[in-house]
Design a protein around this motif. Sequence first.
Motif, PDB file in Angstrom:
ATOM      1  N   ASP A  47      27.398  14.838  57.413  1.00 38.62           N
ATOM      2  CA  ASP A  47      28.628  15.185  56.687  1.00 38.62           C
ATOM      3  C   ASP A  47      29.876  15.079  57.566  1.00 38.62           C
ATOM      4  N   PRO A  48      29.864  15.661  58.781  1.00 40.08           N
ATOM      5  CA  PRO A  48      31.049  15.479  59.629  1.00 40.08           C
ATOM      6  C   PRO A  48      31.315  14.007  59.952  1.00 40.08           C
ATOM      7  N   ALA A  49      30.256  13.236  60.205  1.00 40.01           N
ATOM      8  CA  ALA A  49      30.435  11.823  60.529  1.00 40.01           C
ATOM      9  C   ALA A  49      31.036  11.061  59.352  1.00 40.01           C
ATOM     10  N   LEU A  50      30.614  11.373  58.137  1.00 40.32           N
ATOM     11  CA  LEU A  50      31.174  10.704  56.960  1.00 40.32           C
ATOM     12  C   LEU A  50      32.646  11.060  56.759  1.00 40.32           C
ATOM     13  N   LEU A  51      33.001  12.306  57.030  1.00 40.78           N
ATOM     14  CA  LEU A  51      34.413  12.700  56.928  1.00 40.78           C
ATOM     15  C   LEU A  51      35.260  11.981  57.981  1.00 40.78           C
ATOM     16  N   ILE A  52      34.742  11.913  59.194  1.00 35.03           N
ATOM     17  CA  ILE A  52      35.441  11.212  60.273  1.00 35.03           C
ATOM     18  C   ILE A  52      35.635   9.742  59.900  1.00 35.03           C
ATOM     19  N   LEU A  53      34.572   9.121  59.448  1.00 38.07           N
ATOM     20  CA  LEU A  53      34.631   7.722  59.052  1.00 38.07           C
ATOM     21  C   LEU A  53      35.667   7.490  57.959  1.00 38.07           C
ATOM     22  N   ALA A  54      35.631   8.324  56.931  1.00 33.33           N
ATOM     23  CA  ALA A  54      36.576   8.179  55.815  1.00 33.33           C
ATOM     24  C   ALA A  54      38.020   8.318  56.296  1.00 33.33           C
ATOM     25  N   GLU A  55      38.264   9.260  57.172  1.00 36.53           N
ATOM     26  CA  GLU A  55      39.631   9.480  57.652  1.00 36.53           C
ATOM     27  C   GLU A  55      40.115   8.311  58.512  1.00 36.53           C
ATOM     28  N   LEU A  56      39.263   7.806  59.382  1.00 32.54           N
ATOM     29  CA  LEU A  56      39.675   6.680  60.231  1.00 32.54           C
ATOM     30  C   LEU A  56      39.954   5.425  59.404  1.00 32.54           C
ATOM     31  N   ILE A  57      39.125   5.164  58.407  1.00 31.59           N
ATOM     32  CA  ILE A  57      39.357   3.994  57.564  1.00 31.59           C
ATOM     33  C   ILE A  57      40.606   4.195  56.718  1.00 31.59           C
ATOM     34  N   THR A  58      40.789   5.390  56.182  1.00 30.03           N
ATOM     35  CA  THR A  58      42.003   5.681  55.416  1.00 30.03           C
ATOM     36  C   THR A  58      43.242   5.431  56.262  1.00 30.03           C
ATOM     37  N   ASN A  59      43.202   5.857  57.516  1.00 24.61           N
ATOM     38  CA  ASN A  59      44.349   5.616  58.410  1.00 24.61           C
ATOM     39  C   ASN A  59      44.603   4.126  58.596  1.00 24.61           C
ATOM     40  N   SER A  60      43.545   3.349  58.780  1.00 24.37           N
ATOM     41  CA  SER A  60      43.726   1.902  58.936  1.00 24.37           C
ATOM     42  C   SER A  60      44.315   1.288  57.673  1.00 24.37           C
ATOM     43  N   VAL A  61      43.818   1.698  56.522  1.00 29.30           N
ATOM     44  CA  VAL A  61      44.318   1.164  55.257  1.00 29.30           C
ATOM     45  C   VAL A  61      45.784   1.540  55.059  1.00 29.30           C
ATOM     46  N   ARG A  62      46.131   2.794  55.331  1.00 30.01           N
ATOM     47  CA  ARG A  62      47.507   3.269  55.109  1.00 30.01           C
ATOM     48  C   ARG A  62      48.509   2.717  56.111  1.00 30.01           C
ATOM     49  N   HIS A  63      48.094   2.678  57.378  1.00 32.50           N
ATOM     50  CA  HIS A  63      49.074   2.406  58.429  1.00 32.50           C
ATOM     51  C   HIS A  63      48.973   1.027  59.072  1.00 32.50           C
ATOM     52  N   ALA A  64      47.847   0.333  58.906  1.00 34.73           N
ATOM     53  CA  ALA A  64      47.669  -0.928  59.617  1.00 34.73           C
ATOM     54  C   ALA A  64      47.563  -2.144  58.707  1.00 34.73           C
ATOM     55  N   ALA A  65      47.404  -1.933  57.415  1.00 34.77           N
ATOM     56  CA  ALA A  65      47.123  -3.050  56.502  1.00 34.77           C
ATOM     57  C   ALA A  65      48.193  -4.134  56.526  1.00 34.77           C
ATOM     58  N   THR A  66      49.449  -3.773  56.819  1.00 39.79           N
ATOM     59  CA  THR A  66      50.503  -4.793  56.837  1.00 39.79           C
ATOM     60  C   THR A  66      50.261  -5.831  57.937  1.00 39.79           C
ATOM     61  N   LEU A  67      49.666  -5.419  59.038  1.00 37.22           N
ATOM     62  CA  LEU A  67      49.366  -6.339  60.138  1.00 37.22           C
ATOM     63  C   LEU A  67      47.890  -6.701  60.218  1.00 37.22           C
ATOM     64  N   SER A  68      47.054  -5.953  59.521  1.00 36.15           N
ATOM     65  CA  SER A  68      45.612  -6.137  59.619  1.00 36.15           C
ATOM     66  C   SER A  68      45.011  -6.188  58.217  1.00 36.15           C
ATOM     67  N   PRO A  69      44.783  -7.366  57.679  1.00 38.20           N
ATOM     68  CA  PRO A  69      44.245  -7.455  56.322  1.00 38.20           C
ATOM     69  C   PRO A  69      42.800  -6.996  56.190  1.00 38.20           C
ATOM     70  N   THR A  70      42.122  -6.824  57.318  1.00 41.04           N
ATOM     71  CA  THR A  70      40.751  -6.319  57.282  1.00 41.04           C
ATOM     72  C   THR A  70      40.593  -5.149  58.245  1.00 41.04           C
ATOM     73  N   VAL A  71      39.562  -4.379  57.991  1.00 41.34           N
ATOM     74  CA  VAL A  71      39.151  -3.304  58.885  1.00 41.34           C
ATOM     75  C   VAL A  71      37.663  -3.515  59.146  1.00 41.34           C
ATOM     76  N   THR A  72      37.279  -3.360  60.400  1.00 46.05           N
ATOM     77  CA  THR A  72      35.881  -3.553  60.773  1.00 46.05           C
ATOM     78  C   THR A  72      35.299  -2.215  61.197  1.00 46.05           C
ATOM     79  N   VAL A  73      34.116  -1.928  60.671  1.00 45.42           N
ATOM     80  CA  VAL A  73      33.419  -0.686  60.990  1.00 45.42           C
ATOM     81  C   VAL A  73      32.140  -1.048  61.732  1.00 45.42           C
ATOM     82  N   ILE A  74      31.924  -0.399  62.863  1.00 45.71           N
ATOM     83  CA  ILE A  74      30.717  -0.604  63.646  1.00 45.71           C
ATOM     84  C   ILE A  74      29.941   0.707  63.618  1.00 45.71           C
ATOM     85  N   TYR A  75      28.713   0.610  63.172  1.00 46.15           N
ATOM     86  CA  TYR A  75      27.818   1.765  63.135  1.00 46.15           C
ATOM     87  C   TYR A  75      26.746   1.518  64.196  1.00 46.15           C
ATOM     88  N   ALA A  76      26.386   2.549  64.932  1.00 47.97           N
ATOM     89  CA  ALA A  76      25.310   2.417  65.907  1.00 47.97           C
ATOM     90  C   ALA A  76      24.627   3.773  66.064  1.00 47.97           C
TER      91      ALA A  76
END
Length: 141
Positions: A47-76
Amino acid sequence: MSVQLAALPHRHVLTLPAEPAAVRIARETAEQAWTEWGVGPRHPVVDPALLILAELITNSVRHAATLSPTVTVIYAAGPDCLVLGVHDRHPYQPLLYGAVTGTGKGGLAAVMELTLARGGTAVVRGDADGGGKGIWITLPL
């Protein structure tokens, strides 16, 4: 906790359009991958990992999408840790630990609180060309 990604037996990379739907897709992919790797939905780190993941991706979508049309997620994952990496091509590198000390706000502060509460670590790594960054979270299992 310093972890070498290449040394971890389980890895998965997902690249998505920097759009709001990326959050749901990344969470669903994480749940599926982690379950296949033996870190089921009832594990206390999920649950904490899913919340962290959601927040980091949300930040990329909100703040980086103008310069970054994609976001890459690495799970390990390895026998004793879960690693999340979220990468975009926006050059801004947030101060992660500033979020905890009061100079940060919002979702990044929540990411850091969840990470530190689980005994994890966080780091921002800039791309070699200075045009993007990855935020890496390591959580002990």
